[in-house]
Write an enzyme that holds these catalytic residues in place. Structure first.
Site, PDB file in Angstrom:
ATOM      1  N   GLY A 104       0.809  -1.213   0.000  1.00 37.88           N
ATOM      2  CA  GLY A 104       0.000   0.000   0.000  1.00 37.88           C
ATOM      3  C   GLY A 104       0.839   1.258   0.000  1.00 37.88           C
ATOM      4  O   GLY A 104       0.439   2.293   0.544  1.00 37.88           O
ATOM      5  N   ASN A 152       1.370   3.308  -2.245  1.00 40.15           N
ATOM      6  CA  ASN A 152       0.942   4.290  -3.242  1.00 40.15           C
ATOM      7  C   ASN A 152       0.046   5.371  -2.659  1.00 40.15           C
ATOM      8  O   ASN A 152      -0.431   6.244  -3.387  1.00 40.15           O
ATOM      9  CB  ASN A 152       0.188   3.581  -4.374  1.00 40.15           C
ATOM     10  CG  ASN A 152      -1.008   2.793  -3.862  1.00 40.15           C
ATOM     11  OD1 ASN A 152      -0.952   2.210  -2.791  1.00 40.15           O
ATOM     12  ND2 ASN A 152      -2.083   2.757  -4.623  1.00 40.15           N
ATOM     13  N   GLY A 172      -1.364   7.527   1.327  1.00 42.13           N
ATOM     14  CA  GLY A 172      -1.442   7.660   2.774  1.00 42.13           C
ATOM     15  C   GLY A 172      -0.132   7.435   3.496  1.00 42.13           C
ATOM     16  O   GLY A 172       0.932   7.898   3.080  1.00 42.13           O
ATOM     17  N   ILE A 173      -0.201   6.709   4.608  1.00 41.34           N
ATOM     18  CA  ILE A 173       0.985   6.439   5.428  1.00 41.34           C
ATOM     19  C   ILE A 173       2.034   5.674   4.632  1.00 41.34           C
ATOM     20  O   ILE A 173       3.235   5.932   4.753  1.00 41.34           O
ATOM     21  CB  ILE A 173       0.581   5.646   6.683  1.00 41.34           C
ATOM     22  CG1 ILE A 173      -0.329   6.487   7.574  1.00 41.34           C
ATOM     23  CG2 ILE A 173       1.808   5.187   7.466  1.00 41.34           C
ATOM     24  CD1 ILE A 173      -0.962   5.712   8.704  1.00 41.34           C
ATOM     25  N   GLY A 174       1.589   4.714   3.808  1.00 40.07           N
ATOM     26  CA  GLY A 174       2.527   3.929   3.005  1.00 40.07           C
ATOM     27  C   GLY A 174       3.313   4.782   2.036  1.00 40.07           C
ATOM     28  O   GLY A 174       4.517   4.590   1.848  1.00 40.07           O
ATOM     29  N   SER A 232      -3.173  -0.679  14.835  1.00 40.92           N
ATOM     30  CA  SER A 232      -3.993   0.459  15.245  1.00 40.92           C
ATOM     31  C   SER A 232      -4.406   0.285  16.691  1.00 40.92           C
ATOM     32  O   SER A 232      -4.578  -0.843  17.177  1.00 40.92           O
ATOM     33  CB  SER A 232      -5.245   0.563  14.363  1.00 40.92           C
ATOM     34  OG  SER A 232      -6.159   1.506  14.891  1.00 40.92           O
ATOM     35  N   TYR A 263     -12.926  -4.347  12.027  1.00 43.58           N
ATOM     36  CA  TYR A 263     -11.652  -3.655  11.798  1.00 43.58           C
ATOM     37  C   TYR A 263     -10.761  -3.830  13.028  1.00 43.58           C
ATOM     38  O   TYR A 263      -9.567  -4.143  12.905  1.00 43.58           O
ATOM     39  CB  TYR A 263     -11.895  -2.169  11.530  1.00 43.58           C
ATOM     40  CG  TYR A 263     -10.621  -1.373  11.401  1.00 43.58           C
ATOM     41  CD1 TYR A 263      -9.793  -1.509  10.289  1.00 43.58           C
ATOM     42  CD2 TYR A 263     -10.222  -0.490  12.404  1.00 43.58           C
ATOM     43  CE1 TYR A 263      -8.609  -0.790  10.167  1.00 43.58           C
ATOM     44  CE2 TYR A 263      -9.054   0.244  12.296  1.00 43.58           C
ATOM     45  CZ  TYR A 263      -8.251   0.090  11.174  1.00 43.58           C
ATOM     46  OH  TYR A 263      -7.083   0.806  11.072  1.00 43.58           O
TER      47      TYR A 263
END
Length: 242
Positions: free
Chosen positions: A22, A24, A26-28, A144, A169
């Protein structure tokens, strides 16, 4: 006054190789950008090559990975091994949140598979490569604080009895932490460190792409935490309150 972000200024070896799932957005994306800007080789593992494009001056490479598919996950693993690259750090960052109940083509509840199961498959198949790539290899799971709302119930692990998008989640993030502890026991004295991190409340597309209400809730939560930190770190305000 208040908190201020600081970053260590370091130079990474050009052959020190990182996989960021991931990477591409946000945090990544921020993680991959920082590593590449400091000299490391970054493999962005995600579904969209278009969204993974970066400056040619950085040592960044796209490899297709769809965590909704165990077949795609195994194809990524085999393709990565075929390249002959070392692997020093595996950052399991990609994830989804707060979606309606959905099953993948593999028959698993989608949040369970994307956030936990496919990442575990990646880890287990890439551990031998992490071991042979040298000392100080690492596995980092982006978990999280929502794990505190999760629980482990084998009878309802796939939503067989009930399903709640918030709770599931939290379940997926709890499973990450549980697997971290289990793997840590098994990786003693191998030169591989394994970690789970809580990144804080970050306004990314993780929730806002999947949950309309979060476009309101996430900014409110983010601003509340900033206010809390400001009050916590201000002696003058504490003196007034006390």
């Amino acid at each position: 006054m208040g908190a201020r972000l600081t970053y260590p200024e370091i130079t990474l070896a050009e052959d020190r190789t990182y996989i960021v799932t991931g990477g591409n957005g946000g945090i990544g994306y921020e993680t991959a950008k920082y590593i590449a800007a400091h000299g490391g080789r970054v493999i962005i593992a995600c579904r969209s090559e278009e969204r993974a494009d970066g400056p040619d001056t950085l040592n960044v490479e796209f490899m297709k990975l769809d965590l909704e598919s165990l077949t795609s996950t195994m194809e990524f693993i085999n393709a990565y091994k075929a390249k002959g690259y070392p692997l020093h750090v595996l950052i399991c960052n990609a994830g989804i949140a707060f979606i309606s109940y959905t099953e993948t083509a593999d028959g698993f509840e989608k949040t369970f598979q994307v956030n936990y199961l496919s990442h575990l498959l990646l880890i287990l198949h890439l551990i031998p490569l992490l071991r042979t790539s040298g000392p100080n290899s690492r596995i980092v799971m982006v978990s999280s604080l929502a794990h505190v709302f999760g629980s482990f119930n084998l009878d309802n692990i796939q939503g067989e009895q009930s399903y709640d998008r918030f709770t599931f989640y939290g379940h997926s993030k709890l499973y990450q932490i549980m697997s971290m502890y289990a793997l840590d026991r098994r990786l003693k004295n191998t030169g591989i460190g394994i970690f789970a991190v809580h990144p804080g409340t970050v306004e990314t597309g993780l929730a806002t792409n999947n949950w309309t209400e979060s476009k309101i809730l996430v900014p409110i939560t983010h601003n509340f935490l900033k206010l809390f930190l400001y009050v916590f770190q201000s002696p003058a305000i504490w003196e007034t309150l006390l």
